[in-house]
Design an enzyme around this catalytic site. Sequence first.
Site, mmCIF file in Angstrom:
data_model
loop_
_atom_site.group_PDB
_atom_site.id
_atom_site.type_symbol
_atom_site.label_atom_id
_atom_site.label_comp_id
_atom_site.label_asym_id
_atom_site.label_seq_id
_atom_site.Cartn_x
_atom_site.Cartn_y
_atom_site.Cartn_z
ATOM 1 N N HIS A 96 0.718 -1.372 -0.186
ATOM 2 C CA HIS A 96 0.302 -0.318 -0.037
ATOM 3 C C HIS A 96 1.153 1.364 -0.133
ATOM 4 O O HIS A 96 1.720 1.240 0.722
ATOM 5 C CB HIS A 96 -0.856 -0.080 1.681
ATOM 6 C CG HIS A 96 -2.216 0.700 1.194
ATOM 7 N ND1 HIS A 96 -2.004 2.375 1.544
ATOM 8 C CD2 HIS A 96 -3.260 1.060 0.536
ATOM 9 C CE1 HIS A 96 -2.910 2.944 1.445
ATOM 10 N NE2 HIS A 96 -4.148 2.410 1.114
ATOM 11 N N ASP B 265 -8.371 -3.791 -0.823
ATOM 12 C CA ASP B 265 -8.171 -4.243 -2.314
ATOM 13 C C ASP B 265 -8.202 -5.829 -2.819
ATOM 14 O O ASP B 265 -9.376 -5.700 -3.347
ATOM 15 C CB ASP B 265 -7.705 -3.354 -3.659
ATOM 16 C CG ASP B 265 -7.423 -1.527 -2.781
ATOM 17 O OD1 ASP B 265 -8.690 -0.582 -2.489
ATOM 18 O OD2 ASP B 265 -5.981 -0.754 -3.009
#
Length: 432
Positions: A311, A368
């Site tokens: 991330h 995600d």
Amino acid sequence: MPTDSTASPSTARLELNGKEITFPVIVGTENEHAVDVSKLRAETGYITLDEGYRNTGSVRSDITYIDGEAGILRYRGYEISDLCKNCSFIEVALLLIYGELPTQERLDRFSALLTEHQRIHEGVIQAFHAFPANGHPMAILSATINAISCYQPEVMDMDDDDTFEESAAKLISKVRTLAAAAHRTNAGMPIMYPKPQNTYGENFLHMMFSQPHDHYNLDPDVVEALNLILTLHADHEQNCSTSTVRMVGSSGANLFASCAAGVCALWGPLHGGANVAVIHQLNEIHKSGIDVQAYIDDLKATKGKLFGFGHGVYKNYDPRAKVLKASADKVLDKLGVNDPLLAIARELEAAALSDEYFIKRNLYPNVDFYSGIIMRAMGIPSDMFTVMFAIGRMPGWIANWKEVRDTKSRIYRPRQVYTGPALREVTPIASR
């Protein structure tokens, strides 16, 4: 440079053209330090240059705190895992907007407003049929959020708290109705109306998947997974779409117009499309027929990107992913969906969690990755994934718009460093 290297400084000094300028140091609740350079141009004629605002604090906000190195995400001081364990999405929405968790009375009142305003005007429903059948749901969502404001003239003047609360409820309630309708018209299916007895998540699933002759079976574990996905996406500090909402709102634009702009910003593949990229990569692996470990080995050799892992903010494990992993395991096992892409996803997860290459680089599965595979298991098409993000993010956008309004923020107006041509004279067209 700080005035005292052994303690938190109260000022910082800048030497420029032989002149020393002093700036105040701002310290946040969590000991974040910032140098306030807002007077720099007035005092020196210089501005700071920070392309992409990656090191610029544009606001002082009370809403969300992130520590990417430590893997921390808190809404109004509450750990995200604590909220997911104990609160509904609507409780979290009220926390973000108003700063405190609601009492039962306050929650009941707001829930009643959500039920009252969950339907959309028939004129807007007719507008859905004017969009092309292959129109992207994010384009339709942005357009129809603006469209419903035409039926809410009071949103243009939101000076009192009651009008704001009703407008916030309308937007949070209607966004899921608009989203489901965008999907239904895109798929050539009739629009389903919400049911007043359903909860927030139940109604979205009903409007997405029920048919006039066959209503969707509301599995409590699936509803809970949806609640978690929405809660985990409810706010994430000053990201691209939230900053867009604040910038538009700083002009005095109404809540609906500002949030419609947020949808447009979120639509960008570098922002809201990461979970779609996860599914596309899984499709690529499936169609190629390559072994998962061989695919990973090839990525390592070419330094390619494994979507859904790592991330940009979290240099540790994404705290949202920790919450969603348990839900993913439960939902995927319970639904028993025979989907080769979900099987590949689980192989990727296992490989990345045990592979030293990914562990050393902190490339853990992120929110995600898990949200993408859960939504696919639910039957939500990939072109709706970013729409789901927008539904979840709506309370955060509203909270940030309200913060701009309540603090009477000046209109946002970044500076620039001009690098174009110097002064030129126009050559008559006959001589060019």
